[in-house]
Structures are given as structure tokens and as C-alpha cells.
Enzyme design. Structure first.
Site, PDB file in Angstrom:
ATOM      1  N   GLY A   1       5.845 -24.300  23.413  1.00  0.00           N
ATOM      2  CA  GLY A   1       6.220 -24.165  22.015  1.00  0.00           C
ATOM      3  C   GLY A   1       7.719 -24.265  21.874  1.00  0.00           C
ATOM      4  O   GLY A   1       8.459 -24.012  22.836  1.00  0.00           O
TER       5      GLY A   1
ATOM      6  N   HIS B   1       5.173 -15.934  19.025  1.00  0.00           N
ATOM      7  CA  HIS B   1       6.499 -16.127  19.624  1.00  0.00           C
ATOM      8  C   HIS B   1       7.357 -17.058  18.761  1.00  0.00           C
ATOM      9  O   HIS B   1       8.528 -16.773  18.499  1.00  0.00           O
ATOM     10  CB  HIS B   1       6.310 -16.699  21.040  1.00  0.00           C
ATOM     11  CG  HIS B   1       7.581 -16.956  21.785  1.00  0.00           C
ATOM     12  ND1 HIS B   1       7.995 -16.185  22.848  1.00  0.00           N
ATOM     13  CD2 HIS B   1       8.528 -17.921  21.637  1.00  0.00           C
ATOM     14  CE1 HIS B   1       9.157 -16.660  23.312  1.00  0.00           C
ATOM     15  NE2 HIS B   1       9.495 -17.719  22.596  1.00  0.00           N
ATOM     16  N   GLU B   2       6.752 -18.179  18.321  1.00  0.00           N
ATOM     17  CA  GLU B   2       7.525 -19.156  17.528  1.00  0.00           C
ATOM     18  C   GLU B   2       7.850 -18.599  16.142  1.00  0.00           C
ATOM     19  O   GLU B   2       8.941 -18.829  15.629  1.00  0.00           O
ATOM     20  CB  GLU B   2       6.781 -20.487  17.410  1.00  0.00           C
ATOM     21  CG  GLU B   2       6.431 -21.172  18.732  1.00  0.00           C
ATOM     22  CD  GLU B   2       7.567 -21.224  19.743  1.00  0.00           C
ATOM     23  OE1 GLU B   2       8.749 -21.269  19.351  1.00  0.00           O
ATOM     24  OE2 GLU B   2       7.273 -21.193  20.951  1.00  0.00           O
TER      25      GLU B   2
ATOM     26  N   HIS C   1      10.794 -16.532  16.442  1.00  0.00           N
ATOM     27  CA  HIS C   1      12.027 -17.337  16.492  1.00  0.00           C
ATOM     28  C   HIS C   1      12.531 -17.649  15.087  1.00  0.00           C
ATOM     29  O   HIS C   1      13.731 -17.633  14.829  1.00  0.00           O
ATOM     30  CB  HIS C   1      11.765 -18.674  17.205  1.00  0.00           C
ATOM     31  CG  HIS C   1      12.002 -18.651  18.687  1.00  0.00           C
ATOM     32  ND1 HIS C   1      13.206 -18.291  19.244  1.00  0.00           N
ATOM     33  CD2 HIS C   1      11.199 -18.976  19.732  1.00  0.00           C
ATOM     34  CE1 HIS C   1      13.130 -18.384  20.565  1.00  0.00           C
ATOM     35  NE2 HIS C   1      11.921 -18.790  20.893  1.00  0.00           N
TER      36      HIS C   1
ATOM     37  N   CYS D   1      10.898 -17.418  27.574  1.00  0.00           N
ATOM     38  CA  CYS D   1      11.396 -18.222  26.452  1.00  0.00           C
ATOM     39  C   CYS D   1      12.400 -19.240  26.989  1.00  0.00           C
ATOM     40  O   CYS D   1      13.240 -18.891  27.811  1.00  0.00           O
ATOM     41  CB  CYS D   1      12.059 -17.309  25.430  1.00  0.00           C
ATOM     42  SG  CYS D   1      12.764 -18.202  24.034  1.00  0.00           S
ATOM     43  N   LEU D   2      12.293 -20.476  26.503  1.00  0.00           N
ATOM     44  CA  LEU D   2      13.218 -21.531  26.935  1.00  0.00           C
ATOM     45  C   LEU D   2      14.667 -21.183  26.585  1.00  0.00           C
ATOM     46  O   LEU D   2      15.589 -21.675  27.236  1.00  0.00           O
ATOM     47  CB  LEU D   2      12.844 -22.866  26.275  1.00  0.00           C
ATOM     48  CG  LEU D   2      11.498 -23.470  26.704  1.00  0.00           C
ATOM     49  CD1 LEU D   2      11.156 -24.663  25.823  1.00  0.00           C
ATOM     50  CD2 LEU D   2      11.521 -23.880  28.172  1.00  0.00           C
TER      51      LEU D   2
ATOM     52  N   GLN E   1      15.842 -23.361  17.962  1.00  0.00           N
ATOM     53  CA  GLN E   1      16.148 -23.576  19.382  1.00  0.00           C
ATOM     54  C   GLN E   1      16.821 -24.920  19.637  1.00  0.00           C
ATOM     55  O   GLN E   1      17.382 -25.136  20.714  1.00  0.00           O
ATOM     56  CB  GLN E   1      14.870 -23.485  20.234  1.00  0.00           C
ATOM     57  CG  GLN E   1      14.308 -22.074  20.321  1.00  0.00           C
ATOM     58  CD  GLN E   1      13.066 -22.043  21.189  1.00  0.00           C
ATOM     59  OE1 GLN E   1      11.980 -22.369  20.737  1.00  0.00           O
ATOM     60  NE2 GLN E   1      13.230 -21.681  22.448  1.00  0.00           N
TER      61      GLN E   1
HETATM   62 CO    CO Z   1      11.106 -19.010  22.766  1.00  0.00          CO
END
Ligand code: CO
Length: 163
Positions: free
Chosen positions: A46, A131-132, A135, A89-90, A51
Site C-alpha cells: 500500500g 494503515h493507509e 497516513h 511502513c515504507l 508518502q
Molecule cells: Co505506511
């Protein structure tokens, strides 16, 4: 079409509440194509627009062995249950943490064509959607860690699925 750079902590955009998308126009569609490419290159499941440095309420997701999909202006309309899971998380490379997420959720929003959609999800997909959406509200999974001992250093980019 291009892979964009992924913002990592402590970049401020990750802490801002993203703005609602007023209209799904050509520039939004181009952004979505780039977001999907960026997510796939990073081997994530995701990615939210903040991001990649764009403070708009857009997320792309892709579960293992499935096609990618987009949710614009997502609204969590139902959540049920609670479970402990490991999450990464990226934008927070090198860590994973144990947090609580819902067992099942329902999300409403628009797809990449601007059409209204409703998604019922459980398991990994429910986790990734929550999670998204976090964000888009400037929230990171590390904010949901109840005890410092539940945050772990990991080798970045092993076999971890990271939204
Ligand atoms: Co993330």
C-alpha cells in the site's frame, strides 16, 4: 509515468492531514499511475499520496498475487474486532512494530475513475486499508504502539510486506 521518491520520517508531510480530492481529473489519474509504480517497485502492499509528497486523500493498495486498486477520499464506515499484528511502513524503514488493528472493516470512497465504491475487508487488506487511511490523517503505525518494547529493529527490505 514514473517511480516517485518515497518520503520518510521526519518529513513533515507525513504528519499533515491530507486534503480531499475535489475531482478525479487527468492529473489525479497520472498521480495514481505513478503511485502504483512506486508501490510495486518498493514491494509494498500500500502507498498513500503523502508518502510521495502529495497531500491528497488517495491510497493505492495491492495484496500479494492480486491486482492493484485505488481508493480516493476513503471513509471508514464500519470496524469490528481487534487483533494484534506486526506492521511496518515504507516511510519508517528498518522497523516493525506490534499494534492492534481491526479484524474487519468497511470503507467507502471513490475508485480511480471517480466512481463510488464500498470495500469490505478482513485480515491483511483490512490492516493495509487502516494503515493507509491513517497516513491520510498524518498518523503512522508507530503512534499506535502502546509499549516501546513492541517496536523492533529489522533488516530493511527482507521479506516483509510493508504498507
Ligand atoms: Co505506511
Amino acid at each position: 509515468m514514473a517511480v516517485r521518491e518515497i518520503c520518510c520520517l521526519p518529513e513533515k508531510i507525513l504528519r499533515q492531514k491530507a486534503k480531499k480530492v475535489p475531482r478525479v481529473d487527468a492529473s489525479i489519474k497520472r498521480l495514481i499511475v505513478d503511485m502504483v509504480e512506486t508501490m510495486q517497485q518498493a514491494e509494498g502492499i500500500g502507498l498513500a499520496a503523502p508518502q510521495v509528497g502529495v497531500s491528497l486523500r488517495i491510497a493505492v493498495l495491492q495484496m500479494p498475487d492480486e491486482e492493484p486498486f485505488t481508493i480516493i477520499n476513503p471513509k471508514l464506515v464500519r470496524r469490528a474486532g481487534e487483533r494484534l499484528i506486526m506492521e511496518g511502513c515504507l516511510s519508517v524503514p528498518g522497523y516493525q512494530g506490534e499494534i492492534k488493528r481491526s479484524v474487519s472493516i468497511t470503507v467507502k470512497g471513490l475508485n480511480e475513475l471517480g466512481k463510488e465504491i464500498r470495500i469490505k475487508a478482513t485480515g491483511l487488506m483490512a490492516q493495509a486499508l487502516e494503515h493507509e487511511i491513517d497516513h491520510l490523517n498524518g498518523v503512522l503505525y508507530i503512534d499506535r504502539i502502546e509499549d516501546e518494547g513492541n517496536l523492533y529493529k529489522i533488516e530493511p527490505k527482507k521479506d516483509n510486506v510493508e504498507p
